[in-house]
Design a protein around this motif. Structure first.
Motif, PDB file in Angstrom:
ATOM      1  N   GLY A  47      -1.852   5.020   0.113  1.00 43.30           N
ATOM      2  CA  GLY A  47      -0.875   3.939  -0.020  1.00 43.30           C
ATOM      3  C   GLY A  47       0.398   4.428  -0.685  1.00 43.30           C
ATOM      4  O   GLY A  47       0.363   4.976  -1.777  1.00 43.30           O
ATOM      5  N   ASP A  90       6.918   4.206   9.082  1.00 44.98           N
ATOM      6  CA  ASP A  90       5.473   4.311   9.328  1.00 44.98           C
ATOM      7  C   ASP A  90       5.135   5.535  10.162  1.00 44.98           C
ATOM      8  O   ASP A  90       4.366   5.475  11.124  1.00 44.98           O
ATOM      9  CB  ASP A  90       4.942   3.040  10.007  1.00 44.98           C
ATOM     10  CG  ASP A  90       4.589   1.975   8.988  1.00 44.98           C
ATOM     11  OD1 ASP A  90       4.675   2.253   7.781  1.00 44.98           O
ATOM     12  OD2 ASP A  90       4.228   0.863   9.401  1.00 44.98           O
ATOM     13  N   GLY A 118      -9.077   6.564   1.487  1.00 41.37           N
ATOM     14  CA  GLY A 118      -8.000   6.014   2.284  1.00 41.37           C
ATOM     15  C   GLY A 118      -7.503   6.917   3.393  1.00 41.37           C
ATOM     16  O   GLY A 118      -6.520   6.604   4.060  1.00 41.37           O
ATOM     17  N   LYS A 119      -8.202   8.041   3.621  1.00 40.00           N
ATOM     18  CA  LYS A 119      -7.723   9.020   4.600  1.00 40.00           C
ATOM     19  C   LYS A 119      -8.664   9.172   5.790  1.00 40.00           C
ATOM     20  O   LYS A 119      -8.499  10.091   6.589  1.00 40.00           O
ATOM     21  CB  LYS A 119      -7.529  10.371   3.909  1.00 40.00           C
ATOM     22  CG  LYS A 119      -6.559  10.304   2.724  1.00 40.00           C
ATOM     23  CD  LYS A 119      -6.619  11.569   1.892  1.00 40.00           C
ATOM     24  CE  LYS A 119      -5.854  11.394   0.586  1.00 40.00           C
ATOM     25  NZ  LYS A 119      -6.012  12.539  -0.323  1.00 40.00           N
ATOM     26  N   ASN A 125      -1.838   9.173   7.357  1.00 44.39           N
ATOM     27  CA  ASN A 125      -2.267   8.099   6.472  1.00 44.39           C
ATOM     28  C   ASN A 125      -2.448   8.628   5.059  1.00 44.39           C
ATOM     29  O   ASN A 125      -2.791   9.798   4.847  1.00 44.39           O
ATOM     30  CB  ASN A 125      -3.594   7.504   6.948  1.00 44.39           C
ATOM     31  CG  ASN A 125      -3.401   6.457   8.014  1.00 44.39           C
ATOM     32  OD1 ASN A 125      -2.319   5.908   8.179  1.00 44.39           O
ATOM     33  ND2 ASN A 125      -4.451   6.165   8.748  1.00 44.39           N
ATOM     34  N   THR A 126      -2.235   7.761   4.106  1.00 42.30           N
ATOM     35  CA  THR A 126      -2.405   8.098   2.696  1.00 42.30           C
ATOM     36  C   THR A 126      -3.228   7.000   2.029  1.00 42.30           C
ATOM     37  O   THR A 126      -3.632   6.028   2.671  1.00 42.30           O
ATOM     38  CB  THR A 126      -1.047   8.200   1.979  1.00 42.30           C
ATOM     39  OG1 THR A 126      -0.498   6.870   1.838  1.00 42.30           O
ATOM     40  CG2 THR A 126      -0.069   9.069   2.744  1.00 42.30           C
ATOM     41  N   THR A 171      -0.409  -0.048  11.035  1.00 45.69           N
ATOM     42  CA  THR A 171      -0.766   0.965  10.037  1.00 45.69           C
ATOM     43  C   THR A 171      -2.074   0.546   9.409  1.00 45.69           C
ATOM     44  O   THR A 171      -2.219  -0.592   8.964  1.00 45.69           O
ATOM     45  CB  THR A 171       0.313   1.083   8.949  1.00 45.69           C
ATOM     46  OG1 THR A 171       0.461  -0.184   8.304  1.00 45.69           O
ATOM     47  CG2 THR A 171       1.634   1.497   9.515  1.00 45.69           C
ATOM     48  N   LYS A 229       0.732   2.439   4.404  1.00 46.63           N
ATOM     49  CA  LYS A 229      -0.214   3.556   4.361  1.00 46.63           C
ATOM     50  C   LYS A 229       0.382   4.892   4.790  1.00 46.63           C
ATOM     51  O   LYS A 229      -0.015   5.941   4.277  1.00 46.63           O
ATOM     52  CB  LYS A 229      -1.421   3.250   5.256  1.00 46.63           C
ATOM     53  CG  LYS A 229      -2.358   2.194   4.703  1.00 46.63           C
ATOM     54  CD  LYS A 229      -3.089   2.699   3.479  1.00 46.63           C
ATOM     55  CE  LYS A 229      -4.194   1.738   3.054  1.00 46.63           C
ATOM     56  NZ  LYS A 229      -4.806   2.153   1.785  1.00 46.63           N
ATOM     57  N   ARG A 230       1.290   4.871   5.756  1.00 43.81           N
ATOM     58  CA  ARG A 230       1.795   6.144   6.274  1.00 43.81           C
ATOM     59  C   ARG A 230       2.696   6.815   5.241  1.00 43.81           C
ATOM     60  O   ARG A 230       3.377   6.160   4.458  1.00 43.81           O
ATOM     61  CB  ARG A 230       2.563   5.930   7.573  1.00 43.81           C
ATOM     62  CG  ARG A 230       1.703   5.381   8.724  1.00 43.81           C
ATOM     63  CD  ARG A 230       0.629   6.371   9.162  1.00 43.81           C
ATOM     64  NE  ARG A 230      -0.064   5.907  10.347  1.00 43.81           N
ATOM     65  CZ  ARG A 230       0.206   6.315  11.582  1.00 43.81           C
ATOM     66  NH1 ARG A 230       1.168   7.194  11.791  1.00 43.81           N
ATOM     67  NH2 ARG A 230      -0.478   5.849  12.596  1.00 43.81           N
ATOM     68  N   ASP A 266       0.574  -3.434   2.151  1.00 42.12           N
ATOM     69  CA  ASP A 266       0.771  -2.054   1.704  1.00 42.12           C
ATOM     70  C   ASP A 266       1.342  -1.222   2.842  1.00 42.12           C
ATOM     71  O   ASP A 266       1.442  -1.670   3.986  1.00 42.12           O
ATOM     72  CB  ASP A 266      -0.513  -1.452   1.150  1.00 42.12           C
ATOM     73  CG  ASP A 266      -1.545  -1.161   2.234  1.00 42.12           C
ATOM     74  OD1 ASP A 266      -1.452  -1.764   3.319  1.00 42.12           O
ATOM     75  OD2 ASP A 266      -2.440  -0.350   1.988  1.00 42.12           O
TER      76      ASP A 266
END
Length: 429
Positions: free
Chosen positions: A226, A219, A150-151, A223-224, A428, A213-214, A211
């Motif tokens: 989630g 935001d 996810g990154k 990014n993560t 995002t 993400k930030r 979701d």
């Protein structure tokens, strides 16, 4: 039946918890599971990406259905090995999992099958990356081709940010995942996650989710994987849901079938609802994390029966019905200090009932993503530590309940967003 869940994170905790409630299920097993998952499943040690280990577990225990949680085992071909061994498995083949494991494969597939998506260019070295950068205006989305937890997505606001992201990815910052890159126009509009349980030919659409993400409120930040998710039907009008099914989900299933890789498992469509209509940002090939938590909390019915029907190509026989039992649900993630970089581990968590079965009521559940037991309590053992999830008659009520529970939990450096459920103008991914 007896069900084996592969994985040990927050998504797998939610799956094991939900499957344990299925009237058709006698026992749930998890490989490797976790200290928290052990409250609702029998944990089996081992690597879920290692086929001999998984097959040995199937031989040692009376398993009727294997449910693959994370993307890495799917990309490693675990579902293929389980099927080849004559066992029922809910999860796509390695070939079908390329929809997630290779963003280049996915974008080329979308173009070939006329699936609406963002304009894009591909690159695998510095010269081709420079040519790609010349094609787009800013902000610009840059994605690593491979799995990056996810990154692997950067939204570059200008050329210097874009060049830095390219240098980092191609320079090995994401390992093999960043050896090839996708450059995309930055679409505008609200984002949406729509998941479908698929049997190779048919799809059962689950409730929509969104979701966050930030890392930070508004935001902002990196990014993560989630930081929280919401689910309620108001996110997706029925007419738009039908359009997404017709223009994206059905062509995807048909295209994969024609390619000789029928899709059986969770088809996760990450969407942008633009002024020109829905556009597919990316595929995932498994339940999202943390989207699975609020979605599964909303569902009624018998999840195990539905997943077995999908695994057997039988979603049309009536066994696949999954009613939505609750109007809304929300999940707020508590993350460790240092996340999404190098998270700290071993910090004592206070405010959690040692017996997680009694730590919440029927309206809420704390799903453990990165914890372990210590001296009768709990400590952090991962980046995303907990997913505090609640269901209610409205989204506002579900969010209030989640934050109420989260207020009683503490650990050193705990990070969480205070604005889950809000809508922002910036995209995002």
């Amino acid at each position: 039946m007896n069900v084996l869940v592969l994985g040990g994170g927050g998504r797998e905790h939610a799956l094991a918890w939900k499957l344990a409630q299925s009237p058709s299920v006698e026992r749930v097993f998890a490989l490797p599971g976790s200290d928290a998952i052990a409250a609702c499943a029998t944990c089996v040690p081992g690597d879920p990406c290692d086929a001999p280990t998984v097959l040995a577990a199937l031989a040692a225990h009376p398993i009727d259905l294997t449910v693959v949680g994370p993307e890495a085992p799917l990309a490693a071909g675990i579902a293929d090995a389980v099927r080849a061994g004559g066992h029922a498995v809910f999860g796509p083949s390695r070939a079908a999992a390329q929809l997630e494991s290779s963003k280049i494969f996915a974008k080329q597939f979308m173009r070939e099958h006329g699936i609406p998506t963002a304009a894009f260019a591909l690159a695998d070295d510095a010269p081709s990356a420079r040519r790609a950068l010349e094609r787009f205006r800013y902000p610009l989305v840059i994605k690593a081709d491979g799995l990056a937890a996810g990154k692997g997505v950067v939204i570059a606001a200008n050329q210097s940010e874009a060049e830095a992201a390219v240098a980092s990815m191609l320079g090995g910052g994401l390992g093999a995942a960043g050896r090839r890159l996708v450059f995309e126009e930055c679409l505008r509009g609200p984002e949406l996650s729509l998941l479908a349980l698929c049997d190779g030919a048919r799809a059962l659409l689950l409730p929509p989710a969104r979701d966050h993400k930030r890392l930070g409120d508004g935001d902002r930040g990196p990014n993560t994987g989630g930081m929280g998710a919401i689910s309620c039907d108001a996110l997706l009008p029925s007419a738009l849901r039908d359009e997404i099914d017709r223009s994206i989900i059905q062509p995807t299933l048909a295209g994969m079938a024609r390619a000789g890789a029928p899709f059986q498992g969770v088809l996760y469509c990450g969407l942008m609802l633009t002024a020109q209509g829905p556009r597919l940002l990316e595929y995932n090939v498994r339940f999202g994390d943390p989207e699975a938590q609020p979605i599964l909390m909303r569902l009624g019915g018998d999840l195990a029966v539905t997943l077995m029907a999908a695994a057997g190509g039988r979603l049309d026989d009536g066994a696949g019905f999954m009613p939505t039992a609750t109007p809304a649900a929300a999940c707020v993630v508590a993350a460790a200090a240092g996340y999404p970089g190098t998270p700290t581990r071993g910090d004592l968590i206070t405010g959690l009932d040692p017996n997680i079965k009694s730590s919440t009521g029927a309206d809420a559940m704390i799903f453990h993503a990165g914890t372990r037991r210590r001296d009768g309590g709990w400590e952090t053992n991962g980046g995303r530590v907990l997913g505090v999830t609640a269901r209610a008659a409205s989204l506002d009520a579900a969010l209030r309940r989640s934050y109420q529970l989260l207020a009683g939990i503490q650990f050193r450096g705990m990070q969480f967003r205070r604005d889950i459920g809000s809508t922002f103008g910036e995209p995002t991914l």
